[in-house]
Design an enzyme around this catalytic site. Structure first.
Site, PDB file in Angstrom:
ATOM      1  N   HIS A  67       0.875  -1.177   0.000  1.00 12.50           N
ATOM      2  CA  HIS A  67       0.000   0.000   0.000  1.00 12.50           C
ATOM      3  C   HIS A  67       0.911   1.226   0.000  1.00 12.50           C
ATOM      4  O   HIS A  67       1.546   1.515   1.012  1.00 12.50           O
ATOM      5  CB  HIS A  67      -0.876   0.028   1.253  1.00 12.50           C
ATOM      6  CG  HIS A  67      -1.763  -1.176   1.413  1.00 12.50           C
ATOM      7  ND1 HIS A  67      -3.073  -1.202   1.019  1.00 12.50           N
ATOM      8  CD2 HIS A  67      -1.515  -2.400   1.936  1.00 12.50           C
ATOM      9  CE1 HIS A  67      -3.609  -2.384   1.297  1.00 12.50           C
ATOM     10  NE2 HIS A  67      -2.675  -3.137   1.856  1.00 12.50           N
ATOM     11  N   ASP A 309       2.461  -6.855   2.394  1.00 13.33           N
ATOM     12  CA  ASP A 309       1.330  -6.036   2.849  1.00 13.33           C
ATOM     13  C   ASP A 309       1.831  -4.761   3.533  1.00 13.33           C
ATOM     14  O   ASP A 309       1.289  -4.343   4.549  1.00 13.33           O
ATOM     15  CB  ASP A 309       0.404  -6.828   3.773  1.00 13.33           C
ATOM     16  CG  ASP A 309      -0.942  -6.151   3.975  1.00 13.33           C
ATOM     17  OD1 ASP A 309      -1.206  -5.117   3.317  1.00 13.33           O
ATOM     18  OD2 ASP A 309      -1.729  -6.641   4.796  1.00 13.33           O
TER      19      ASP A 309
HETATM   20  O1  DOR Z   1      -3.802  -3.949   8.253  1.00 13.21           O
HETATM   21  C1  DOR Z   1      -4.128  -3.618   7.133  1.00 13.21           C
HETATM   22  N1  DOR Z   1      -3.813  -2.409   6.634  1.00 13.21           N
HETATM   23  N2  DOR Z   1      -4.825  -4.460   6.380  1.00 13.21           N
HETATM   24  C2  DOR Z   1      -5.393  -4.084   5.218  1.00 13.21           C
HETATM   25  O2  DOR Z   1      -6.074  -4.866   4.627  1.00 13.21           O
HETATM   26  C3  DOR Z   1      -5.231  -2.715   4.721  1.00 13.21           C
HETATM   27  C4  DOR Z   1      -4.014  -2.125   5.260  1.00 13.21           C
HETATM   28  C5  DOR Z   1      -3.932  -0.632   5.032  1.00 13.21           C
HETATM   29  O3  DOR Z   1      -4.128  -0.204   3.893  1.00 13.21           O
HETATM   30  O4  DOR Z   1      -3.642   0.091   5.971  1.00 13.21           O
END
Ligand code: DOR
Length: 446
Positions: A67, A309
């Site tokens: 992200h 992630d």
């Molecule tokens: O912990 C998380 N943060 N899980 C997600 O699915 C999205 C992510 C975020 O974009 O902050």
């Protein structure tokens, strides 16, 4: 071969190369950004030679879940800093997630991200299209646009507003298109019903209780039922439970499986006592029973792919009282060092790291010319020193958030060079510019 045929732009000399056939002591010749030869260097010449004895050359490692927050949330992260962290951490390409502001829902949103990456992204990249009720019918067209690995579904709410909570919308999303769909599987209805648990606890240690095993398993079961009904392949992101791994093992014909380093290395309750909300993420870090099960699934090959992630939030945001504190941990820069450390501790072989971060992504997503040491493929390399002992430090982190939950951890194994299409982008922790990342290409949309 003619003499000219042995002239290269670059030679990586005398390294142990992790090829599709395993470890091979070889040299690699690069011409015009591609691997032109793997073999005996006696007669080879090149403008530049890297003497790599004692090091390992891996195919350029790929992070299929990050992200990078741009546009709209640049105070947490942006494409320049996020990809700088990736390159510093031995990553050559990333798949970026659609929960930005605005969410990536249209061809225009995707085009804007690709435009923003030009001249600013250090690594190659592709941007997911988010699924929502409002764009469900257009997804079959959107998933075929250049520069996207396809569609991402959030079945449970996390950071941002993207959500496909009910089965009817889920089926509608899956019915439009044919590529593999990446899915965050947590059941929104159960999350809503159990929210009071989080509010009452007031501490992140309640996170795995609020977002419990049933929350994840129910969503994964619903997803697979919908995927069967619509004859669609799915990629189940960040699987966290023993129960889901057992279930997914029975659906490998249509489901691929991702795990994250966070869930393999950290566990409850210790991580929450030590890190508080810095360990808060969705789906949550769980107890030792699940951590052990995830490792078994890595080593029996149920797992196809590892992603980081990478989901940074600022320290100020993370300091809000739980559950107002946002979920997500940075990780794109630390994934490779952490996994090399796991190799040094005998938890998995180096070849399996290459499978999870290169061969797996290439196979599951059909990435063109990446993820494999093979003649004709892009000259992407992650050069690693398996013996280097280093401390992971916040000061090393490029992310705009400025920290890592692994600050202070000493690891054995470190990425020492990142080479993308024949260009050295990182050497000994130094980034070498200018940033010149390009969009990834996929077999299904050539
Ligand atoms: O912990 C998380 N943060 N899980 C997600 O699915 C999205 C992510 C975020 O974009 O902050």
């Amino acid at each position: 071969m003619s003499a000219a045929g042995r002239d290269f732009d670059l030679i990586l000399r005398d390294a142990v190369c992790v090829t599709p056939a395993g470890r091979v002591e070889a040299s690699i010749g690069v011409r015009a950004g591609k691997i032109a030869a793997i073999g005996d260097p006696a007669s080879w010449r090149a403008a530049e030679t890297l003497a790599l004895r004692g090091l390992h050359v891996l195919p350029g490692l790929i992070d299929t879940q990050v992200h990078f927050r741009e546009p709209g949330l640049e105070h947490k992260e942006d494409l320049a800093a996020g990809t700088a962290g990736a390159a510093a951490g031995g990553i050559v390409a990333v798949f970026e997630m659609p929960n930005t502001k605005p969410s990536t829902l249209t061809a225009g949103d995707l085009a804007e991200k690709l435009e923003r990456a030009k001249g600013r992204a250090w690594t190659d990249h592709a941007f997911y299209v988010g699924a929502a009720a409002e764009n469900a019918d257009a997804l079959g067209t959107l998933e075929r646009l250049p520069g996207t690995p396809g569609v991402k579904i959030f079945m449970g709410s996390s950071t941002g507003s993207l959500l496909v909570a009910d089965d009817a919308t889920l089926m509608r999303v899956l019915a439009h298109g044919s590529r593999r769909v990446a899915v965050h599987a947590e059941d929104e209805m159960r999350l809503e019903a159990r929210k009071p648990i989080a509010a009452a606890a007031g501490h992140a240690r309640a996170h795995p209780e609020w977002r419990d095993v049933e929350t994840a398993l129910t969503a994964t079961r619903r997803l697979l039922a919908a995927a069967r009904a619509t004859r669609r392949r799915v990629h189940v992101l960040h699987v966290t439970t023993e129960e889901e791994m057992a279930f997914l093992a029975g659906h490998k014909d249509i489901a691929s499986v991702e795990v994250l380093p966070q869930h393999l290395i950290l566990s409850a309750p210790g991580c929450y006592e030590r890190l508080g909300s810095l360990a808060q993420m969705n789906p949550p870090i769980r107890d030792e029973r699940h951590r052990a099960a995830l490792w078994r699934a890595v080593n029996d090959f149920t797992v196809d792919v590892m992603g980081s992630d990478h989901a940074p939030h600022t320290r100020e945001e993370k300091a809000k009282p739980y559950p107002a504190s946002p979920s997500g941990l940075p990780g794109v820069q630390t994934m490779v060092p952490l996994m090399l450390d796991c190799v040094s501790r005998g938890l998995l072989p180096l070849e399996r790291v290459v499978d999870l971060l290169a061969h797996g992504p290439q196979r599951v997503f059909g990435i063109v010319g990446k993820g494999r040491l093979a003649v004709g493929y892009d000259a992407d390399f992650t050069v690693v020193d398996l013996g280097a002992r280093r401390e992971i430090r916040n000061a090393w982190i490029h992310s705009r958030c400025g920290y890592t939950p692994f600050d202070g951890m000493t690891v054995t194994g470190w990425p020492v060079m990142t080479i993308i299409r024949g260009r050295t982008v990182m050497r000994e922790d130094e980034l070498i510019g200018p940033p010149a990342g390009e969009p990834l290409r996929f077999f299904e949309t050539l």
